[in-house]
Design a protein around this motif. Sequence first.
Motif, short mmCIF file in Angstrom:
data_model
loop_
_atom_site.label_atom_id
_atom_site.label_comp_id
_atom_site.label_asym_id
_atom_site.label_seq_id
_atom_site.Cartn_x
_atom_site.Cartn_y
_atom_site.Cartn_z
N MET A 1 0.84 -1.16 0.00
CA MET A 1 0.00 0.00 0.00
C MET A 1 0.90 1.24 0.00
SD MET A 1 -2.73 -1.51 2.68
CE MET A 1 -1.96 -3.04 3.10
N GLU A 2 0.49 2.23 -0.74
CA GLU A 2 1.29 3.43 -0.92
C GLU A 2 1.10 4.42 0.24
OE1 GLU A 2 3.47 3.88 -3.36
OE2 GLU A 2 2.93 1.96 -4.27
N PRO A 3 2.08 5.30 0.44
CA PRO A 3 1.91 6.36 1.44
C PRO A 3 0.60 7.11 1.18
CG PRO A 3 4.16 6.34 0.65
CD PRO A 3 3.38 5.38 -0.21
N GLY A 4 -0.12 7.41 2.24
CA GLY A 4 -1.41 8.08 2.10
C GLY A 4 -2.60 7.14 2.02
N VAL A 29 6.90 -6.78 5.58
CA VAL A 29 8.17 -6.78 4.86
C VAL A 29 8.82 -5.40 4.94
CG1 VAL A 29 9.25 -7.12 2.59
CG2 VAL A 29 7.37 -8.61 3.32
N SER A 30 8.01 -4.35 4.77
CA SER A 30 8.55 -2.99 4.85
C SER A 30 7.43 -2.00 5.16
CB SER A 30 9.22 -2.59 3.53
OG SER A 30 8.28 -2.56 2.48
N GLY A 31 7.83 -0.84 5.66
CA GLY A 31 6.87 0.22 5.93
C GLY A 31 6.20 0.08 7.29
N THR A 32 5.23 0.97 7.51
CA THR A 32 4.52 1.04 8.79
C THR A 32 3.03 1.20 8.53
OG1 THR A 32 6.44 2.11 9.80
CG2 THR A 32 4.36 2.31 10.97
N LEU A 33 2.23 0.41 9.23
CA LEU A 33 0.78 0.46 9.13
C LEU A 33 0.21 0.59 10.53
CD1 LEU A 33 -1.55 0.01 6.90
CD2 LEU A 33 -1.79 -2.23 7.99
N THR A 34 -0.69 1.55 10.73
CA THR A 34 -1.40 1.66 11.99
C THR A 34 -2.79 1.11 11.81
OG1 THR A 34 -0.10 3.56 12.71
CG2 THR A 34 -2.23 3.26 13.76
N VAL A 35 -3.23 0.32 12.77
CA VAL A 35 -4.55 -0.31 12.74
C VAL A 35 -5.32 0.15 13.97
CG1 VAL A 35 -5.78 -2.50 12.77
CG2 VAL A 35 -3.58 -2.34 11.61
N LYS A 43 -2.82 -0.27 17.18
CA LYS A 43 -1.47 -0.82 17.17
C LYS A 43 -0.79 -0.44 15.87
CE LYS A 43 -3.39 -5.37 16.16
NZ LYS A 43 -3.40 -6.77 16.53
N THR A 44 0.53 -0.37 15.93
CA THR A 44 1.33 -0.02 14.77
C THR A 44 2.18 -1.21 14.38
OG1 THR A 44 1.34 2.30 15.39
CG2 THR A 44 3.03 1.60 13.86
N LEU A 45 2.12 -1.58 13.10
CA LEU A 45 2.87 -2.71 12.57
C LEU A 45 4.07 -2.19 11.81
CD1 LEU A 45 -0.22 -4.57 11.06
CD2 LEU A 45 0.74 -4.82 13.37
N THR A 46 5.25 -2.75 12.10
CA THR A 46 6.49 -2.30 11.46
C THR A 46 7.25 -3.49 10.88
OG1 THR A 46 7.65 -2.44 13.57
CG2 THR A 46 6.72 -0.29 12.96
N LYS A 47 8.23 -3.17 10.05
CA LYS A 47 9.05 -4.17 9.38
C LYS A 47 9.52 -5.25 10.35
CE LYS A 47 13.30 -4.64 6.75
NZ LYS A 47 14.42 -3.94 6.11
N GLY A 48 9.34 -6.50 9.93
CA GLY A 48 9.80 -7.63 10.71
C GLY A 48 8.79 -8.18 11.71
N ARG A 66 6.27 2.88 1.34
CA ARG A 66 5.23 1.92 0.97
C ARG A 66 5.16 0.80 2.02
NH1 ARG A 66 6.50 -0.50 -4.55
NH2 ARG A 66 5.53 1.43 -5.23
N PHE A 67 3.95 0.37 2.37
CA PHE A 67 3.76 -0.74 3.29
C PHE A 67 3.62 -2.01 2.46
CE2 PHE A 67 1.04 -3.68 5.68
CZ PHE A 67 1.77 -3.79 6.84
N THR A 68 4.52 -2.96 2.70
CA THR A 68 4.49 -4.22 1.99
C THR A 68 4.39 -5.34 3.02
OG1 THR A 68 5.93 -3.28 0.30
CG2 THR A 68 5.73 -5.68 0.34
N CYS A 69 3.48 -6.28 2.77
CA CYS A 69 3.30 -7.38 3.71
C CYS A 69 3.02 -8.66 2.94
CB CYS A 69 2.15 -7.08 4.67
SG CYS A 69 0.56 -6.88 3.85
N ILE A 70 3.14 -9.76 3.66
CA ILE A 70 2.76 -11.07 3.14
C ILE A 70 1.55 -11.52 3.94
CG2 ILE A 70 3.46 -13.46 2.80
CD1 ILE A 70 6.38 -12.38 2.76
#
Length: 82
Positions: A1-4, A29-35, A43-48, A66-70
């Motif tokens: 997902m892209e910034p914004g 995988v990369s980036g930060t997502l807040t849920v 909660k905030t999800l970060t790389k790793g 960019r937020f990248t996840c699997i």
Amino acid sequence: MEPGWRWSECVKPVVKTDSCQVSHVGYVVSGTLTVRLNDGTQKTLTKGSSYTIPPGHDAWVEGNERFTCIEVMSAEQYAKPA
């Protein structure tokens, strides 16, 4: 997902629910997502990090990366009308 990117702005109009009603399990995988859950828990999800997100939430990308996840559960249900 892209910034914004924000679920309530980008996906809500497609699925027509007040919040995401899908469970998610995955790995960042990369980036930060807040849920933010419907009960106000945030909660905030970060790389790793691995994550489990229950139904009833909004989420958004933090920062300029960019937020990248699997996703290992529910990916086939993402952004489909309820």
